[in-house]
Design a protein around this motif. Structure first.
Motif, PDB file in Angstrom:
ATOM      1  N   GLY A   1       0.815  -1.205   0.000  1.00 43.55           N
ATOM      2  CA  GLY A   1       0.000   0.000   0.000  1.00 43.55           C
ATOM      3  C   GLY A   1       0.843   1.247   0.000  1.00 43.55           C
ATOM      4  O   GLY A   1       1.994   1.257  -0.464  1.00 43.55           O
ATOM      5  N   GLY A   2       0.291   2.332   0.537  1.00 44.86           N
ATOM      6  CA  GLY A   2       0.969   3.618   0.581  1.00 44.86           C
ATOM      7  C   GLY A   2       1.986   3.695   1.702  1.00 44.86           C
ATOM      8  O   GLY A   2       2.204   2.721   2.442  1.00 44.86           O
ATOM      9  N   PRO A   3       2.630   4.861   1.868  1.00 42.13           N
ATOM     10  CA  PRO A   3       3.648   5.011   2.914  1.00 42.13           C
ATOM     11  C   PRO A   3       3.158   4.663   4.315  1.00 42.13           C
ATOM     12  O   PRO A   3       3.955   4.276   5.172  1.00 42.13           O
ATOM     13  N   GLU A   4       1.841   4.760   4.536  1.00 43.58           N
ATOM     14  CA  GLU A   4       1.308   4.487   5.875  1.00 43.58           C
ATOM     15  C   GLU A   4       1.476   3.033   6.293  1.00 43.58           C
ATOM     16  O   GLU A   4       1.338   2.704   7.480  1.00 43.58           O
ATOM     17  N   VAL A   5       1.806   2.119   5.358  1.00 48.26           N
ATOM     18  CA  VAL A   5       1.974   0.709   5.740  1.00 48.26           C
ATOM     19  C   VAL A   5       3.343   0.450   6.370  1.00 48.26           C
ATOM     20  O   VAL A   5       3.605  -0.658   6.849  1.00 48.26           O
ATOM     21  N   LEU A   6       4.212   1.460   6.366  1.00 50.86           N
ATOM     22  CA  LEU A   6       5.531   1.320   7.005  1.00 50.86           C
ATOM     23  C   LEU A   6       5.381   1.564   8.503  1.00 50.86           C
ATOM     24  O   LEU A   6       4.921   2.626   8.919  1.00 50.86           O
ATOM     25  N   ARG A   7       5.797   0.599   9.305  1.00 49.59           N
ATOM     26  CA  ARG A   7       5.635   0.702  10.756  1.00 49.59           C
ATOM     27  C   ARG A   7       6.924   0.296  11.467  1.00 49.59           C
ATOM     28  O   ARG A   7       7.611  -0.634  11.054  1.00 49.59           O
ATOM     29  N   MET A   8       7.225   0.993  12.548  1.00 50.34           N
ATOM     30  CA  MET A   8       8.339   0.597  13.403  1.00 50.34           C
ATOM     31  C   MET A   8       7.985  -0.711  14.109  1.00 50.34           C
ATOM     32  O   MET A   8       6.839  -0.940  14.506  1.00 50.34           O
TER      33      MET A   8
ATOM     34  N   ASN B   1      15.485   4.095  -1.946  1.00 53.83           N
ATOM     35  CA  ASN B   1      15.534   3.971  -3.395  1.00 53.83           C
ATOM     36  C   ASN B   1      14.134   3.893  -3.989  1.00 53.83           C
ATOM     37  O   ASN B   1      13.177   3.504  -3.321  1.00 53.83           O
ATOM     38  N   GLN B   2      14.049   4.224  -5.282  1.00 51.26           N
ATOM     39  CA  GLN B   2      12.764   4.130  -5.965  1.00 51.26           C
ATOM     40  C   GLN B   2      12.212   2.709  -5.935  1.00 51.26           C
ATOM     41  O   GLN B   2      10.996   2.505  -5.847  1.00 51.26           O
ATOM     42  N   ALA B   3      13.090   1.721  -5.996  1.00 48.71           N
ATOM     43  CA  ALA B   3      12.620   0.331  -5.932  1.00 48.71           C
ATOM     44  C   ALA B   3      11.910   0.049  -4.611  1.00 48.71           C
ATOM     45  O   ALA B   3      10.950  -0.722  -4.571  1.00 48.71           O
ATOM     46  N   ASP B   4      12.369   0.680  -3.525  1.00 46.25           N
ATOM     47  CA  ASP B   4      11.700   0.491  -2.230  1.00 46.25           C
ATOM     48  C   ASP B   4      10.237   0.911  -2.320  1.00 46.25           C
ATOM     49  O   ASP B   4       9.343   0.246  -1.776  1.00 46.25           O
ATOM     50  N   LEU B   5       9.998   2.026  -2.982  1.00 46.46           N
ATOM     51  CA  LEU B   5       8.637   2.538  -3.106  1.00 46.46           C
ATOM     52  C   LEU B   5       7.765   1.586  -3.905  1.00 46.46           C
ATOM     53  O   LEU B   5       6.601   1.330  -3.551  1.00 46.46           O
TER      54      LEU B   5
ATOM     55  N   GLU C   1       7.470   9.147   6.013  1.00 51.89           N
ATOM     56  CA  GLU C   1       7.604  10.499   5.473  1.00 51.89           C
ATOM     57  C   GLU C   1       8.656  10.539   4.366  1.00 51.89           C
ATOM     58  O   GLU C   1       8.482  11.259   3.359  1.00 51.89           O
ATOM     59  N   ALA C   2       9.737   9.778   4.531  1.00 55.34           N
ATOM     60  CA  ALA C   2      10.758   9.706   3.484  1.00 55.34           C
ATOM     61  C   ALA C   2      10.154   9.176   2.188  1.00 55.34           C
ATOM     62  O   ALA C   2      10.438   9.698   1.097  1.00 55.34           O
ATOM     63  N   HIS C   3       9.302   8.163   2.287  1.00 59.71           N
ATOM     64  CA  HIS C   3       8.648   7.629   1.095  1.00 59.71           C
ATOM     65  C   HIS C   3       7.704   8.656   0.489  1.00 59.71           C
ATOM     66  O   HIS C   3       7.618   8.775  -0.738  1.00 59.71           O
ATOM     67  N   ARG C   4       6.992   9.399   1.328  1.00 61.99           N
ATOM     68  CA  ARG C   4       6.090  10.437   0.796  1.00 61.99           C
ATOM     69  C   ARG C   4       6.881  11.475   0.007  1.00 61.99           C
ATOM     70  O   ARG C   4       6.477  11.900  -1.076  1.00 61.99           O
ATOM     71  N   ARG C   5       8.007  11.885   0.566  1.00 60.58           N
ATOM     72  CA  ARG C   5       8.824  12.896  -0.119  1.00 60.58           C
ATOM     73  C   ARG C   5       9.402  12.346  -1.419  1.00 60.58           C
ATOM     74  O   ARG C   5       9.453  13.054  -2.433  1.00 60.58           O
ATOM     75  N   ALA C   6       9.831  11.100  -1.387  1.00 59.32           N
ATOM     76  CA  ALA C   6      10.386  10.495  -2.596  1.00 59.32           C
ATOM     77  C   ALA C   6       9.324  10.366  -3.672  1.00 59.32           C
ATOM     78  O   ALA C   6       9.581  10.614  -4.859  1.00 59.32           O
TER      79      ALA C   6
ATOM     80  N   ARG D   1      10.928  15.312  -7.650  1.00 58.55           N
ATOM     81  CA  ARG D   1      11.656  16.574  -7.852  1.00 58.55           C
ATOM     82  C   ARG D   1      12.437  16.997  -6.617  1.00 58.55           C
ATOM     83  O   ARG D   1      12.457  18.158  -6.244  1.00 58.55           O
ATOM     84  N   ARG D   2      13.043  16.002  -5.918  1.00 63.00           N
ATOM     85  CA  ARG D   2      13.953  16.309  -4.820  1.00 63.00           C
ATOM     86  C   ARG D   2      15.320  15.796  -5.265  1.00 63.00           C
ATOM     87  O   ARG D   2      15.588  14.602  -5.162  1.00 63.00           O
ATOM     88  N   PRO D   3      16.163  16.664  -5.802  1.00 62.95           N
ATOM     89  CA  PRO D   3      17.433  16.187  -6.393  1.00 62.95           C
ATOM     90  C   PRO D   3      18.322  15.516  -5.354  1.00 62.95           C
ATOM     91  O   PRO D   3      18.671  16.106  -4.336  1.00 62.95           O
TER      92      PRO D   3
END
Length: 313
Positions: free
Chosen positions: A10-17, A42-46, A295-300, A304-306
Motif C-alpha cells: 500500500g501507501g507510505p502508511e503501511v511502514l511501521r516501526m 531507493n525508488q525500488a523500495d517505493l 515520510e521519506a517515502h512520501r517525499r520520494a 523533484r527532490r534532487p
C-alpha cells in the motif's frame, strides 16, 4: 533492535516501526554484522512497498524489511578490515529475497558487499552511493561503446542518471541528457554535451533527433521509459534497461541489455575514493530519522527532490 516493516502492500502508511531480535555473530555462515548509521531510500523500495513487484518477489509476503544501500560500522572483522571499520555497500534485495533489508539497526552482510568509507566521507553521503553508482557503472560497461560515441541518458536529474552522465563523460562518450527544466547548467558541468527537457517519449525523441539528426549510438534508460525510446537509436545501437523483465524487444538489430546491479566491493571502493576526492559528485536530498521512513517515502514519491533521501539510524 528497531526495524521498519512493510506491514501490507500500500501507501507510505503501511511502514511501521517494529522490534526484531538483533543478529548474532555466526547466525548466517559467511556473513558478518554491520551496525548501520545511514541507509538510502531507493525508488525500488517505493515500488516494492506499493505491491508493484509482488509478482517478482515470489513467495515473500509482508511483513518484511525494505532497503538496499547502507553505511555503518563493522561489528565483526573481515580480511583487510577490523571491527569498527566504517563500511558501505548494498544488499542485493531481489537476489536474497529474505525480506531482511537495511531499514534496521543491524544487518548481516556478505564481506563481498563491503567497501571501506574514506575518513572524510560522511555516513549519509556514503549511503547515497552504492546501488546508484554500481548500476550506472555496470550499465555503461554493458554498452561497450568506443570513445566518441553518443549516449542518451534519460532520468539524468535522478541519482543514477547523474552518476551515469559523469561516468560516461569520463569514459570519453558524448552525452545527451534528458532532465528536468533548470538542470541544464549543472549537467553540463557534470559532463553532458547537450541537455533536453523531459516530456512524453515522443517529445523526447523529437528533441533529441533535432539536435542529433543521425540519432544516438546508445541509450541508458535511467527513467524506465522503455521501448518508446527505440526510435532515437541508430540501427545496431544498444539499449540499457534497468528493470529486468520489462526491457523492450529489440528491432533493427538493436542490442537490449537488461541490467540489475551486483555488489562489487572493489568497484565501490574506487567510487568512494572518487567521492572523497571530489572527482565524482553525489547529492543527499534529505536526511530523516529511521522512524520517519513513511515520510521519506512520501517525499520520494512527491518527486523533484534532487539527490538521495537518507534515513539516519
Amino acid at each position: 533492535m528497531r526495524v521498519v516493516e512493510v506491514t501490507a502492500y500500500g501507501g507510505p502508511e503501511v511502514l511501521r516501526m517494529a522490534r526484531r531480535p538483533e543478529p548474532e555473530a555466526g547466525d548466517e555462515p559467511g556473513k558478518v554484522r554491520v551496525r548501520l548509521k545511514a541507509v538510502g531510500v531507493n525508488q525500488a523500495d517505493l515500488r516494492i512497498r506499493a505491491g508493484e513487484y509482488a509478482g517478482v518477489v515470489g513467495d515473500l509476503k509482508p511483513p518484511f524489511v525494505l532497503g538496499t544501500d547502507f553505511a555503518g560500522t563493522l561489528l565483526d572483522p573481515v580480511p583487510g578490515m577490523a571491527e569498527g571499520t566504517r563500511v558501505a555497500g548494498f544488499v542485493p534485495w531481489y537476489e536474497e529475497l529474505t525480506g531482511h533489508g537495511t531499514y534496521a539497526e543491524v544487518i548481516l552482510a556478505d564481506p563481498a558487499w563491503l567497501a571501506p568509507i574514506p575518513d572524510d566521507v560522511e555516513f549519509t553521503v556514503a549511503a547515497s552511493v552504492p546501488l546508484a553508482s554500481l548500476t550506472a557503472q555496470q550499465g555503461l560497461d554493458r554498452l561497450r561503446l568506443p570513445e566518441g560515441s553518443t549516449l542518451l541518458v534519460t532520468g539524468a536529474s535522478g541519482v543514477v542518471g547523474r552518476l551515469a552522465v559523469q561516468y560516461a563523460a569520463a569514459a570519453g562518450l558524448r552525452v545527451v541528457a534528458v532532465a528536468h527544466e533548470g538542470d541544464e547548467r549543472e549537467l553540463n558541468v557534470l559532463g553532458a554535451a547537450h541537455v533536453v527537457e523531459r516530456g512524453t517519449p515522443e517529445e523526447v525523441v523529437a528533441r533529441v533527433v533535432e539536435g542529433d539528426p543521425e540519432r544516438v549510438d546508445a541509450v541508458f534508460d535511467g527513467s524506465f521509459t522503455g521501448g518508446a525510446l527505440l526510435p532515437v537509436l541508430k540501427d545496431d545501437g544498444v539499449f540499457v534497461a534497468l528493470v529486468p523483465g520489462q526491457e523492450p524487444a529489440g528491432e533493427r538489430n538493436i542490442r537490449v541489455e537488461p541490467v540489475r546491479a551486483r555488489p562489487d566491493a572493489a568497484q565501490l571502493t574506487e567510487t568512494l575514493k572518487k567521492v572523497a576526492n571530489r572527482e565524482l559528485i553525489t547529492r543527499v536530498a534529505d536526511v530523516l530519522p529511521l522512524e520517519s521512513a513513511a515520510e521519506a517515502h512520501r517525499r520520494a514519491e512527491a518527486g523533484r527532490r534532487p539527490g538521495r533521501i537518507v534515513l539516519l539510524i
